[in-house]
Structures are given as structure tokens and as C-alpha cells.
Design a protein around this motif. Structure first.
Motif, PDB file in Angstrom:
ATOM      1  N   ALA A 160       0.826  -1.206   0.000  1.00 54.03           N
ATOM      2  CA  ALA A 160       0.000   0.000   0.000  1.00 54.03           C
ATOM      3  C   ALA A 160       0.864   1.261   0.000  1.00 54.03           C
ATOM      4  O   ALA A 160       0.567   2.239  -0.703  1.00 54.03           O
ATOM      5  CB  ALA A 160      -0.931  -0.011   1.211  1.00 54.03           C
ATOM      6  N   ILE A 161       1.959   1.252   0.776  1.00 55.69           N
ATOM      7  CA  ILE A 161       2.851   2.416   0.824  1.00 55.69           C
ATOM      8  C   ILE A 161       3.542   2.627  -0.520  1.00 55.69           C
ATOM      9  O   ILE A 161       3.696   3.757  -0.994  1.00 55.69           O
ATOM     10  CB  ILE A 161       3.888   2.245   1.949  1.00 55.69           C
ATOM     11  N   LEU A 162       3.957   1.523  -1.164  1.00 50.98           N
ATOM     12  CA  LEU A 162       4.621   1.622  -2.465  1.00 50.98           C
ATOM     13  C   LEU A 162       3.733   2.311  -3.492  1.00 50.98           C
ATOM     14  O   LEU A 162       4.219   3.080  -4.331  1.00 50.98           O
ATOM     15  CB  LEU A 162       5.002   0.222  -2.956  1.00 50.98           C
ATOM     16  N   SER A 163       2.450   2.050  -3.429  1.00 54.11           N
ATOM     17  CA  SER A 163       1.529   2.607  -4.419  1.00 54.11           C
ATOM     18  C   SER A 163       1.545   4.133  -4.439  1.00 54.11           C
ATOM     19  O   SER A 163       1.253   4.742  -5.472  1.00 54.11           O
ATOM     20  CB  SER A 163       0.103   2.117  -4.132  1.00 54.11           C
ATOM     21  N   TRP A 164       1.880   4.749  -3.313  1.00 54.62           N
ATOM     22  CA  TRP A 164       1.834   6.210  -3.213  1.00 54.62           C
ATOM     23  C   TRP A 164       3.187   6.795  -2.814  1.00 54.62           C
ATOM     24  O   TRP A 164       3.261   7.877  -2.243  1.00 54.62           O
ATOM     25  CB  TRP A 164       0.759   6.624  -2.203  1.00 54.62           C
ATOM     26  N   SER A 165       4.263   6.079  -3.124  1.00 60.43           N
ATOM     27  CA  SER A 165       5.601   6.560  -2.781  1.00 60.43           C
ATOM     28  C   SER A 165       5.903   7.871  -3.510  1.00 60.43           C
ATOM     29  O   SER A 165       5.709   7.971  -4.730  1.00 60.43           O
ATOM     30  CB  SER A 165       6.647   5.511  -3.161  1.00 60.43           C
ATOM     31  N   PRO A 166       6.396   8.895  -2.800  1.00 63.89           N
ATOM     32  CA  PRO A 166       6.654  10.183  -3.448  1.00 63.89           C
ATOM     33  C   PRO A 166       7.943  10.215  -4.266  1.00 63.89           C
ATOM     34  O   PRO A 166       8.164  11.156  -5.023  1.00 63.89           O
ATOM     35  CB  PRO A 166       6.745  11.150  -2.261  1.00 63.89           C
ATOM     36  N   SER A 167       8.824   9.220  -4.104  1.00 64.07           N
ATOM     37  CA  SER A 167      10.089   9.241  -4.837  1.00 64.07           C
ATOM     38  C   SER A 167      10.476   7.836  -5.263  1.00 64.07           C
ATOM     39  O   SER A 167      10.083   6.840  -4.636  1.00 64.07           O
ATOM     40  CB  SER A 167      11.208   9.844  -3.980  1.00 64.07           C
ATOM     41  N   PHE A 168      11.271   7.763  -6.322  1.00 63.09           N
ATOM     42  CA  PHE A 168      11.706   6.464  -6.832  1.00 63.09           C
ATOM     43  C   PHE A 168      12.696   5.803  -5.881  1.00 63.09           C
ATOM     44  O   PHE A 168      12.685   4.580  -5.718  1.00 63.09           O
ATOM     45  CB  PHE A 168      12.338   6.640  -8.214  1.00 63.09           C
ATOM     46  N   VAL A 169      13.559   6.581  -5.245  1.00 67.58           N
ATOM     47  CA  VAL A 169      14.533   6.014  -4.302  1.00 67.58           C
ATOM     48  C   VAL A 169      13.811   5.321  -3.149  1.00 67.58           C
ATOM     49  O   VAL A 169      14.161   4.202  -2.749  1.00 67.58           O
ATOM     50  CB  VAL A 169      15.475   7.114  -3.772  1.00 67.58           C
ATOM     51  N   LEU A 170      12.786   5.984  -2.610  1.00 66.68           N
ATOM     52  CA  LEU A 170      12.005   5.368  -1.539  1.00 66.68           C
ATOM     53  C   LEU A 170      11.311   4.106  -2.042  1.00 66.68           C
ATOM     54  O   LEU A 170      11.203   3.111  -1.312  1.00 66.68           O
ATOM     55  CB  LEU A 170      10.973   6.363  -1.011  1.00 66.68           C
ATOM     56  N   ALA A 171      10.856   4.130  -3.291  1.00 68.01           N
ATOM     57  CA  ALA A 171      10.195   2.950  -3.865  1.00 68.01           C
ATOM     58  C   ALA A 171      11.149   1.761  -3.925  1.00 68.01           C
ATOM     59  O   ALA A 171      10.751   0.622  -3.649  1.00 68.01           O
ATOM     60  CB  ALA A 171       9.669   3.277  -5.258  1.00 68.01           C
ATOM     61  N   VAL A 172      12.414   2.005  -4.275  1.00 66.10           N
ATOM     62  CA  VAL A 172      13.395   0.914  -4.316  1.00 66.10           C
ATOM     63  C   VAL A 172      13.581   0.320  -2.921  1.00 66.10           C
ATOM     64  O   VAL A 172      13.663  -0.908  -2.755  1.00 66.10           O
ATOM     65  CB  VAL A 172      14.745   1.420  -4.875  1.00 66.10           C
ATOM     66  N   VAL A 173      13.631   1.181  -1.901  1.00 67.54           N
ATOM     67  CA  VAL A 173      13.770   0.700  -0.518  1.00 67.54           C
ATOM     68  C   VAL A 173      12.549  -0.125  -0.111  1.00 67.54           C
ATOM     69  O   VAL A 173      12.671  -1.190   0.510  1.00 67.54           O
ATOM     70  CB  VAL A 173      13.966   1.893   0.440  1.00 67.54           C
ATOM     71  N   ILE A 174      11.359   0.352  -0.470  1.00 62.34           N
ATOM     72  CA  ILE A 174      10.130  -0.369  -0.128  1.00 62.34           C
ATOM     73  C   ILE A 174      10.088  -1.719  -0.828  1.00 62.34           C
ATOM     74  O   ILE A 174       9.725  -2.744  -0.232  1.00 62.34           O
ATOM     75  CB  ILE A 174       8.897   0.477  -0.500  1.00 62.34           C
TER      76      ILE A 174
END
Length: 430
Positions: free
Chosen positions: A313-327
Motif C-alpha cells: 500500500a505504501i509503495l503505491s503512493w511513494s513520493p520518490s523512486f529512491v524510496l520505492a526501491v527501498v520499499i
């Protein structure tokens, strides 16, 4: 100091698993085979996206690999319980190599269309589904019971190192080389492992046990395996939860091309980073799981189920690509934790004459659930935004798990193989 480190390493569960022959030769020679697998999967996913730019077709490709296994995997489980598992692996590995070689030749001659690609994926699904029960059940023939959890975790470590390195190599190859060379590398890895399998000598006790039992029909054997799973007080509800997880949140790997391109506009470079993050997280989870005691597995499984829903659910609304990679890396860790804990419980709790059938059920759910989930989420994403589709999947999975997870205890004081349950009828052996 070096001597102390050596002694400490020799006491490590992973070292003790690698010390077992022929498991050591088997697992190390499997590395190029697994690298080839992930290079091919990443390449096929990107070729599909280039042909269609559709989330539906990404899911459809996954479904094409699943569809034949719906009927074949239960049969493969019976074969794994009745016949030599190493011989079955030799046959199927040769067919996988020939399929990859044909894939490479067709692409080289510009004959690879979407229908042909789907056909080749169907062939791969047929062969892989037939091989998987034997591949998983063979571990118990190579490793003593006390090292089984570490051996399963080590398999997962190597598998996910390949998942980490394979997409990196595939991403670099897609940018700097071409897909034909990548598929040729995959075929080479398959061929190497195929050759090594012919040199391994493995004693399989289940073959002698089956020869001493009265023969039964294929349908009776499949029904006996399902009855065994349904009546088990621990594995029955555990497998039911695992089905829900595979349908609801384990489809992330299949949808990464769309996540990279639609949510973050990163293209093939982003796909390589996300896939590698998923693999790195899975390797970390595998190493951590190799150190965990048997008694903690139910509690760990419950935690991983809730964590996967939250991170998706958090990945769906991640504000940045770097955070998405971590998620995504966190998702990879929890995906591996849930998978290893489930397979370990099956290997330790299931009697040897039913192991192939129960592991075939696990393999069918592990491969089929994410494919169906990817098809559903991908189709929904063609009508609404992908982020909403992923969020809905995570929310629905959480609602279903709310009641189901209560049936699995937080921990178990029973030693492996001592859980009381009603087995299948004596008249229905393998």
C-alpha cells in the motif's frame, strides 16, 4: 583471530549445510542456471512491455506460464513421490535448455511475435511445473534433517542472489547489447546445470518405500495428498493463508515493469533497479531465516503477512523512486520470509511418501497465485490508475487475513515432525 573466525564459521548453519555431499555440488552448480532464469524472465517481461505497453499483457504472460501447470503440477507431485527425483530433473532440465535455445533462435531471426512468445512461455510453464516438486523434495534426500532449514535458506539465498544479479545483467544487456545475447546466456546456464545433474549420485529412500506399497491410481494419489493437507491442524490453515498472500500481494515481481514505467517513469533502467532491490531484500531475508529456530516460524509468518500488505500500500503512493526501491527491497525480504517459513514447515512436518505432493501444492500456489494476482491487478490498472489497483489489492488481502491468521499459533512448542494430525487413509499411499 583468523582461527577463531574459522571455527565460528564452521559452526554456522549455512556452512554445515554446504558440508553435505552431494548437496554442495548441486546447489553451487545451480547458480548459472538460476542466473539464466532471471535474465530470461527480465528479458521476456521487457519484450512483452515493448510489444504491448499494457499491464494486461504483463499479467497475461505470467498467466500463460501458469495455465498448463494447473493440471500438470498435481500430477508432477505424484511422479515425484513415485519415481526417482534426480532422473525427473535430468529430463526436465534438458527440455528447459531446448526451449531457451529455440527462444534465442526465433528472436535472432525476427520471428518472435506476441503469440509465439506466449507459446514459448507456455512450454516453459509445462516443464517447470513438472520439475518443481522433484526439485524441492530432492533436498531432503541430500541433507540430514537437522540441517534442512539451513539448506532451504541457502537455496533461497542463491536463488535471490541470482534474482539480484540477473536483472542487473539483463538491464545492462538491454541497454548496451540486445535481447538475443541475453537469451543465449540463459540457454548456456541451463545447459551447464543439465550436464552437472548427470554426474550427481543421490540415494532416494522414498523410491524403495513406494515399491513396498500397493499401487494406486493417479487420481487416488492426488486425492490422498489433498486429504493429508486438509486434515493437518497446522499446515491446513497455514497453506490457506499462503494462498491468499500469493493472490493478493505476491504479484509485485510480475508487475515491476509497469511500476517502473507508469508510477515513476524510469523505463528499463528503473526496472533493473527495482528488480535488483527486490532480490537484495530477498537475499537478506534468506540469510536471516537461516538463523531462525523452528519454534518461531509461525510468529514470523504472521508478521511477514501483515508487513507485505502494509508495504504494498505504501509503495503505491511513494513520493520518490529512491524510496520505492527501498520499499520493494523490504517487500523482497518479507516475500522470502513467508516463502521459506512455509516450505520449511512442509519439509519438516510432512511424511516422506507425501512430500512430493504437498510441495507440488506449495509450488502451484507459489507460481500460480502471483500470476493470477498479476492478471487481476494488471487488468484493473488498465481501467483505473495502477496505484489504486495495488492499494485495493493490499486492502482486500488485509481484510481476508484478519480472521485467517488467528488460526495459526504465534509459536509452536512441538518439535519438527511431532504435530498430531489425521493422515490420509492407509489405502491411499503414493
Amino acid at each position: 583471530m583468523p582461527l577463531a573466525l574459522i571455527e565460528r564459521w564452521q559452526k554456522n548453519p549455512i556452512y554445515q549445510a554446504l558440508a553435505q555431499h552431494p548437496y554442495r555440488e548441486y546447489v553451487l552448480s545451480n547458480i548459472p542456471n538460476l542466473l539464466g532464469l532471471w535474465i530470461q524472465r527480465t528479458t521476456v517481461g521487457w519484450l512483452t512491455w515493448e510489444m504491448t505497453h499494457s499491464g494486461f499483457w504483463l499479467g497475461a504472460i505470467s498467466m500463460a506460464e501458469l495455465a498448463p501447470s494447473l493440471l500438470l503440477t498435481p500430477v508432477a507431485g505424484v511422479f515425484a513421490d513415485r519415481y526417482s527425483r534426480i532422473k525427473l530433473l535430468r529430463i526436465t532440465q534438458g527440455l528447459i535448455f531446448l526451449q531457451a535455445l529455440l527462444f534465442c533462435i526465433l528472436l535472432l531471426n525476427d520471428l518472435l511475435t506476441l503469440p509465439v512468445l506466449i507459446g514459448l512461455v507456455v512450454i516453459q510453464g509445462l516443464v517447470t511445473s513438472f520439475a518443481q516438486p522433484s526439485r524441492m523434495a530432492l533436498i531432503s534426500s541430500m541433507v540430514p534433517r537437522q540441517h534442512l532449514t539451513s539448506a532451504i535458506s541457502l537455496n533461497a539465498i542463491i536463488f535471490n542472489l541470482a534474482r539480484f544479479l540477473g536483472p542487473i545483467l539483463a538491464g545492462a544487456g538491454l541497454v548496451w547489447l540486445n535481447p538475443t545475447i541475453l537469451l543465449g546466456c540463459s540457454a548456456t546456464g541451463y545447459c551447464w546445470f543439465w550436464g552437472i545433474l548427470w554426474y550427481l549420485k543421490i540415494q532416494e529412500k522414498h523410491v524403495e518405500q513406494v515399491r513396498q506399497t500397493a499401487p494406486t491410481s493417479l487420481i487416488q494419489s492426488i486425492r490422498a495428498g489433498l486429504h493429508y493437507a486438509r486434515q493437518h491442524p497446522l499446515l491446513g490453515p497455514w497453506l490457506a493463508v499462503f494462498v491468499v498472500l500469493c493472490l493478493g500481494v505476491r504479484q509485485l515481481a510480475e508487475l515491476l515493469p509497469g511500476v517502473s514505467d507508469l508510477l515513476f517513469y524510469q523505463g528499463v533502467e528503473g526496472l533493473a533497479m527495482l528488480s535488483s532491490g527486490l532480490g537484495l531484500g530477498a537475499v537478506t531475508g534468506s540469510i536471516w531465516m537461516s538463523q531462525q529456530p523452528y519454534e518461531a516460524l509461525p510468529r514470523i509468518f504472521r508478521f511477514s503477512a501483515w508487513g507485505l500488505c502494509l508495504l504494498l500500500a505504501i509503495l503505491s503512493w511513494s513520493p520518490s523512486f529512491v524510496l520505492a526501491v527501498v520499499i520493494v527491497a523490504g517487500c523482497g525480504l518479507l516475500l522470502m520470509v513467508s516463502g521459506i517459513s512455509t516450505q520449511t514447515m512442509l519439509q519438516l512436518e510432512v511424511e516422506s511418501q507425501f512430500r512430493g505432493r504437498l510441495l507440488s501444492l506449495y509450488g502451484l500456489v507459489l507460481r500460480g497465485g502471483p500470476a493470477i494476482g498479476a492478471l487481476l491487478v494488471g487488468t484493473t490498472a488498465d481501467w483505473i490508475e495502477l496505484e489504486w489497483s495495488l492499494t485495493i489489492a493490499a486492502a482486500l488481502t488485509s481484510l481476508v487475513l484478519w480472521r485467517m491468521l488467528a488460526q495459526i499459533p504465534n509459536n509452536t512448542a512441538q518439535p519438527p515432525g511431532k504435530m498430531p494430525f489425521m493422515t490420509a487413509p492407509p489405502s491411499s499411499p503414493a
